[in-house]
Scaffold this motif. Sequence first.
Motif, PDB file in Angstrom:
ATOM      1  N   GLY A  27      23.065 -12.430 -96.352  1.00 50.62           N
ATOM      2  CA  GLY A  27      24.134 -12.872 -97.242  1.00 50.62           C
ATOM      3  C   GLY A  27      24.604 -14.286 -96.937  1.00 50.62           C
ATOM      4  N   TYR A  28      23.703 -15.132 -96.441  1.00 50.73           N
ATOM      5  CA  TYR A  28      24.027 -16.509 -96.076  1.00 50.73           C
ATOM      6  C   TYR A  28      23.729 -17.453 -97.242  1.00 50.73           C
ATOM      7  CZ  TYR A  28      24.184 -15.358 -91.020  1.00 50.73           C
ATOM      8  OH  TYR A  28      24.485 -14.868 -89.773  1.00 50.73           O
ATOM      9  N   GLU A  29      24.363 -18.597 -97.225  1.00 48.23           N
ATOM     10  CA  GLU A  29      24.042 -19.662 -98.163  1.00 48.23           C
ATOM     11  C   GLU A  29      22.669 -20.230 -97.800  1.00 48.23           C
ATOM     12  OE1 GLU A  29      25.739 -20.665-100.827  1.00 48.23           O
ATOM     13  OE2 GLU A  29      27.387 -19.277-100.436  1.00 48.23           O
ATOM     14  N   VAL A  46      31.058 -24.600 -91.098  1.00 49.95           N
ATOM     15  CA  VAL A  46      29.743 -24.118 -91.522  1.00 49.95           C
ATOM     16  C   VAL A  46      28.959 -23.718 -90.266  1.00 49.95           C
ATOM     17  CG1 VAL A  46      27.527 -24.750 -92.574  1.00 49.95           C
ATOM     18  CG2 VAL A  46      29.676 -25.572 -93.578  1.00 49.95           C
ATOM     19  N   LEU A  47      28.384 -22.542 -90.298  1.00 44.95           N
ATOM     20  CA  LEU A  47      27.455 -22.141 -89.238  1.00 44.95           C
ATOM     21  C   LEU A  47      26.055 -22.270 -89.830  1.00 44.95           C
ATOM     22  CD1 LEU A  47      27.665 -19.705 -86.481  1.00 44.95           C
ATOM     23  CD2 LEU A  47      25.713 -19.442 -87.977  1.00 44.95           C
ATOM     24  N   LEU A  81      25.032 -20.468 -93.186  1.00 45.45           N
ATOM     25  CA  LEU A  81      23.966 -21.132 -93.927  1.00 45.45           C
ATOM     26  C   LEU A  81      22.688 -20.981 -93.113  1.00 45.45           C
ATOM     27  CD1 LEU A  81      22.810 -23.404 -95.898  1.00 45.45           C
ATOM     28  CD2 LEU A  81      23.734 -25.036 -94.240  1.00 45.45           C
ATOM     29  N   ILE A  82      21.614 -20.607 -93.766  1.00 46.26           N
ATOM     30  CA  ILE A  82      20.324 -20.558 -93.083  1.00 46.26           C
ATOM     31  C   ILE A  82      19.325 -21.356 -93.900  1.00 46.26           C
ATOM     32  CG2 ILE A  82      19.546 -18.382 -94.119  1.00 46.26           C
ATOM     33  CD1 ILE A  82      18.366 -17.723 -91.266  1.00 46.26           C
ATOM     34  N   VAL A 104      29.235 -26.874 -87.951  1.00 48.47           N
ATOM     35  CA  VAL A 104      29.418 -28.163 -88.613  1.00 48.47           C
ATOM     36  C   VAL A 104      30.806 -28.236 -89.238  1.00 48.47           C
ATOM     37  CG1 VAL A 104      28.532 -29.723 -90.396  1.00 48.47           C
ATOM     38  CG2 VAL A 104      26.950 -28.261 -89.117  1.00 48.47           C
ATOM     39  N   ASP A 105      31.512 -29.313 -88.934  1.00 50.14           N
ATOM     40  CA  ASP A 105      32.800 -29.581 -89.568  1.00 50.14           C
ATOM     41  C   ASP A 105      32.503 -30.064 -90.986  1.00 50.14           C
ATOM     42  OD1 ASP A 105      35.073 -30.972 -90.593  1.00 50.14           O
ATOM     43  OD2 ASP A 105      35.820 -31.232 -88.560  1.00 50.14           O
TER      44      ASP A 105
END
Length: 140
Positions: A27-29, A46-47, A81-82, A104-105
């Motif tokens: 379910g990641y972006e 953001v991961l 996010l992957i 990530v900022d």
Amino acid sequence: MKILTLLLFLVFSGFAADALKSAALLGYETDYKVAIEKAKKEQKMVLMVIVQDPCPYCDKLVHKTLDTPCTQRRMKNYVPLIIDKHDAFPVQFKPPFIPISFIVDPVTEKTTYEIVGAIPYKEYIEDLETEMEFRNVKDD
């Protein structure tokens, strides 16, 4: 021997850490710009997880670390996010190692924390908790 090789290929290809398949599973972006905009709106970090296919360590990260209930609960604190290392994303995130996770900022688009490799989920969660402590964020 050829049959055994074919069977092994078919079995393990179902676990490949293809970024799109992994994103669907977790379910990641899958788009860097979309994740940044979403993170700005939600006031989250953001991961970003960078993988490639084939990569046994990426498979391990996706299926043994990220796809656990404990890790998935922590993702509510981030916009996950992957992406594949060959996808389009800013050059400053081109990784020296695969897999790698960057926090990530979304405002500065700079890395605030890195998690290198396919580590066990408990260690991954500890790293996420350490990152949140640096930012003084409570994990609900």
